[in-house]
Design a protein around this motif. Structure first.
Motif, PDB file in Angstrom:
ATOM      1  N   PHE A 174      39.730   8.472  33.259  1.00  0.00           N
ATOM      2  CA  PHE A 174      38.622   9.500  33.792  1.00  0.00           C
ATOM      3  C   PHE A 174      37.688   9.469  32.843  1.00  0.00           C
ATOM      4  CE2 PHE A 174      36.962  13.609  34.048  1.00  0.00           C
ATOM      5  CZ  PHE A 174      37.096  14.084  35.191  1.00  0.00           C
ATOM      6  N   ARG A 186      35.413   6.405  33.097  1.00  0.00           N
ATOM      7  CA  ARG A 186      34.435   6.447  34.331  1.00  0.00           C
ATOM      8  C   ARG A 186      33.338   7.388  34.100  1.00  0.00           C
ATOM      9  NH1 ARG A 186      39.238   4.725  37.333  1.00  0.00           N
ATOM     10  NH2 ARG A 186      40.030   6.492  37.162  1.00  0.00           N
ATOM     11  N   LEU A 202      29.148   6.477  33.762  1.00  0.00           N
ATOM     12  CA  LEU A 202      28.128   7.485  34.371  1.00  0.00           C
ATOM     13  C   LEU A 202      27.068   8.090  33.598  1.00  0.00           C
ATOM     14  CD1 LEU A 202      29.858   8.769  37.617  1.00  0.00           C
ATOM     15  CD2 LEU A 202      28.193   6.902  37.348  1.00  0.00           C
ATOM     16  N   LEU A 245      22.121  14.543  36.018  1.00  0.00           N
ATOM     17  CA  LEU A 245      21.379  13.342  37.032  1.00  0.00           C
ATOM     18  C   LEU A 245      19.723  13.839  36.701  1.00  0.00           C
ATOM     19  CD1 LEU A 245      21.073  11.605  39.427  1.00  0.00           C
ATOM     20  CD2 LEU A 245      21.169  13.499  40.998  1.00  0.00           C
ATOM     21  N   ILE A 256      19.172  11.919  33.607  1.00  0.00           N
ATOM     22  CA  ILE A 256      18.724  10.560  33.792  1.00  0.00           C
ATOM     23  C   ILE A 256      17.568  10.097  34.547  1.00  0.00           C
ATOM     24  CG2 ILE A 256      19.784   8.714  35.324  1.00  0.00           C
ATOM     25  CD1 ILE A 256      22.695   9.498  34.583  1.00  0.00           C
ATOM     26  N   ILE A 269      14.504   7.778  33.042  1.00  0.00           N
ATOM     27  CA  ILE A 269      14.089   6.743  33.915  1.00  0.00           C
ATOM     28  C   ILE A 269      12.550   6.650  33.783  1.00  0.00           C
ATOM     29  CG2 ILE A 269      13.865   5.569  36.171  1.00  0.00           C
ATOM     30  CD1 ILE A 269      16.835   6.189  36.526  1.00  0.00           C
ATOM     31  N   LEU A 300      11.094   5.571  30.372  1.00  0.00           N
ATOM     32  CA  LEU A 300      11.001   4.213  30.340  1.00  0.00           C
ATOM     33  C   LEU A 300      10.195   3.442  31.180  1.00  0.00           C
ATOM     34  CD1 LEU A 300      14.977   3.826  29.951  1.00  0.00           C
ATOM     35  CD2 LEU A 300      13.472   3.440  28.092  1.00  0.00           C
ATOM     36  N   LYS A 342      17.618  -1.409  30.512  1.00  0.00           N
ATOM     37  CA  LYS A 342      17.973  -0.173  30.419  1.00  0.00           C
ATOM     38  C   LYS A 342      17.837   0.683  31.578  1.00  0.00           C
ATOM     39  CE  LYS A 342      19.500   3.147  27.568  1.00  0.00           C
ATOM     40  NZ  LYS A 342      20.825   3.083  27.101  1.00  0.00           N
ATOM     41  N   ILE A 343      16.378   0.435  32.225  1.00  0.00           N
ATOM     42  CA  ILE A 343      16.100   1.143  33.528  1.00  0.00           C
ATOM     43  C   ILE A 343      17.169   0.859  34.390  1.00  0.00           C
ATOM     44  CG2 ILE A 343      14.453   1.081  35.364  1.00  0.00           C
ATOM     45  CD1 ILE A 343      12.317   0.975  33.127  1.00  0.00           C
ATOM     46  N   LEU A 350      20.381   2.694  34.131  1.00  0.00           N
ATOM     47  CA  LEU A 350      20.167   4.128  34.525  1.00  0.00           C
ATOM     48  C   LEU A 350      20.090   4.396  35.927  1.00  0.00           C
ATOM     49  CD1 LEU A 350      17.895   5.190  31.686  1.00  0.00           C
ATOM     50  CD2 LEU A 350      20.299   6.028  31.938  1.00  0.00           C
ATOM     51  N   GLU A 351      19.259   3.359  36.633  1.00  0.00           N
ATOM     52  CA  GLU A 351      19.274   3.478  38.109  1.00  0.00           C
ATOM     53  C   GLU A 351      20.267   3.258  38.760  1.00  0.00           C
ATOM     54  OE1 GLU A 351      15.852   0.960  38.942  1.00  0.00           O
ATOM     55  OE2 GLU A 351      14.510   2.433  39.014  1.00  0.00           O
ATOM     56  N   MET A 408      23.255   4.273  37.245  1.00  0.00           N
ATOM     57  CA  MET A 408      23.931   5.673  37.269  1.00  0.00           C
ATOM     58  C   MET A 408      23.388   6.659  38.298  1.00  0.00           C
ATOM     59  SD  MET A 408      24.145   6.206  33.127  1.00  0.00           S
ATOM     60  CE  MET A 408      24.877   4.920  32.051  1.00  0.00           C
ATOM     61  N   ARG A 409      22.040   6.594  38.422  1.00  0.00           N
ATOM     62  CA  ARG A 409      21.625   7.505  39.360  1.00  0.00           C
ATOM     63  C   ARG A 409      22.056   7.391  40.736  1.00  0.00           C
ATOM     64  NH1 ARG A 409      15.146   7.447  40.214  1.00  0.00           N
ATOM     65  NH2 ARG A 409      15.695   5.141  40.784  1.00  0.00           N
ATOM     66  N   THR A 462      24.822   6.142  41.866  1.00  0.00           N
ATOM     67  CA  THR A 462      26.255   6.791  42.209  1.00  0.00           C
ATOM     68  C   THR A 462      26.205   8.052  41.908  1.00  0.00           C
ATOM     69  OG1 THR A 462      27.087   4.728  40.758  1.00  0.00           O
ATOM     70  CG2 THR A 462      28.638   6.423  41.131  1.00  0.00           C
ATOM     71  N   LEU A 463      25.516   8.736  40.724  1.00  0.00           N
ATOM     72  CA  LEU A 463      25.421  10.065  40.611  1.00  0.00           C
ATOM     73  C   LEU A 463      25.079  10.818  41.861  1.00  0.00           C
ATOM     74  CD1 LEU A 463      24.838  11.028  36.996  1.00  0.00           C
ATOM     75  CD2 LEU A 463      26.405  11.992  38.557  1.00  0.00           C
ATOM     76  N   SER A 464      23.746  10.287  42.309  1.00  0.00           N
ATOM     77  CA  SER A 464      23.104  11.205  43.517  1.00  0.00           C
ATOM     78  C   SER A 464      24.038  11.207  44.700  1.00  0.00           C
ATOM     79  CB  SER A 464      21.700  10.628  43.682  1.00  0.00           C
ATOM     80  OG  SER A 464      21.888   9.455  44.349  1.00  0.00           O
ATOM     81  N   VAL A 512      26.718  13.787  44.045  1.00  0.00           N
ATOM     82  CA  VAL A 512      26.198  15.125  44.028  1.00  0.00           C
ATOM     83  C   VAL A 512      25.975  15.484  45.548  1.00  0.00           C
ATOM     84  CG1 VAL A 512      23.964  16.478  43.558  1.00  0.00           C
ATOM     85  CG2 VAL A 512      25.182  15.255  41.619  1.00  0.00           C
ATOM     86  N   ILE A 538      33.301  14.510  43.419  1.00  0.00           N
ATOM     87  CA  ILE A 538      32.866  14.077  42.040  1.00  0.00           C
ATOM     88  C   ILE A 538      34.245  13.700  41.231  1.00  0.00           C
ATOM     89  CG2 ILE A 538      31.590  14.443  39.849  1.00  0.00           C
ATOM     90  CD1 ILE A 538      29.673  16.354  41.705  1.00  0.00           C
ATOM     91  N   LEU A 587      35.710  10.481  39.859  1.00  0.00           N
ATOM     92  CA  LEU A 587      36.188  10.140  38.207  1.00  0.00           C
ATOM     93  C   LEU A 587      37.442  10.055  38.089  1.00  0.00           C
ATOM     94  CD1 LEU A 587      33.933  12.706  36.715  1.00  0.00           C
ATOM     95  CD2 LEU A 587      33.938  10.160  36.726  1.00  0.00           C
ATOM     96  N   GLY A 604      38.311   6.528  40.671  1.00  0.00           N
ATOM     97  CA  GLY A 604      37.328   5.236  40.755  1.00  0.00           C
ATOM     98  C   GLY A 604      37.034   5.294  41.989  1.00  0.00           C
TER      99      GLY A 604
END
Lengths: 133, 133
Positions: A48, A51, A55, A87, A90, A94, A97, B93-94, B97-98, B100-101, B103-105, B108, B121, B125, B128
């Motif tokens: 957990f 993961r 993120l 979010l 992040i 972004i 950057l 790096k961008i 982060l993208e 992550m964004r 997946t996260l969005s 959410v 969410i 976690l 998987g």
DNA sequence: TATGGAGCTTCCAGTGGGGGGAAGGTCAAT
DNA sequence: ATTGACCTTCCCCCCACTGGAAGCTCCATA
């Protein structure tokens, strides 16, 4: 389970797992020989955490998420709020950057990159943007 | 110039300026009273450093860039190479982060965020991606 | 039974790039 | 003379680990 097996199965390095115990994210038992003795629930928690870290959640966010995960009476709004805040952070990162990329890519393109010393990249750094002397 | 004026004119905090002296990026003189005595060239260097740092260059990159800046016989290719490498790192790096964004969005958006405990969410976690149990 | 090597333990130090704050010296104006 | 702003050094703190040393334990092989 010893730490090596947990490391392999969770994908986290042993060092990281020990660190997570140190800061109280997992509490494995101990065998008579002093080795950490992980249960399946510990492995599950570590996966957990892996993961959540992947993120980009901070350790403290992870601690919160883990406690919410284990709290049967949680409200999903609490989880969503943490995720939304992360979010937003992040997206801000972004944007920063991308601003750097924008500036840098212009500078890189404008530099001929040969054996001569004149360089618009250095000029920009020396005097600020918009000045090419 | 004392450190306060240099801080104001360069935009860098006094702490940062002292740190930059510590690691050898600037070498201000000293007044009789022990205060740092900055010349215009020191201020200029610090402003250079501030701009390079704002573009995300590491301290070690900054050290290199500064030495190239002061080297009349530099080749612009050296500067360009540093900048290109940094640009590549930023783009990487961008991209991270993208991801992550992304997946996260999704997570959410899929969480109703009310007073009930079920939360995709946390499910993600816990088990998987792609598993909603 | 000895030995070797892999795996485990703790502890300490370092990373990058500073920031916070204490204890004390200095300067300029009142 | 005093105040308050400024300066100095010093040391610890942040994040999330990572590397390495010194010293266990465990297991397989000779």
């Amino acid at each position: 389970m010893n730490i090596g097996e947990v490391a392999e199965r969770s994908g986290l390095p042993p060092k990281t797992i020990r660190y997570y115990e140190d800061i109280g994210l997992v509490r494995p038992l101990r065998s008579d020989n002093g080795y950490r003795a992980f249960r399946e629930t510990d492995l599950h928690k570590l996966a957990f955490l892996g993961r959540a870290r992947a993120l980009g959640f901070s350790i403290e966010d992870c601690r919160l998420l883990l406690s919410l995960y284990e709290d049967e009476s949680r409200e999903s709004a609490q989880v969503k709020s943490i995720a939304e805040e992360h979010l937003t952070a992040i997206e801000k990162k972004i944007a920063q950057l991308e601003a750097m990329r924008e500036t840098l890519s212009h500078l890189v393109m404008s530099c001929h990159g040969d054996n001569r010393p004149d360089c618009p990249i250095l000029s920009d750094l020396a005097t600020g943007p918009g000045d090419r002397n």
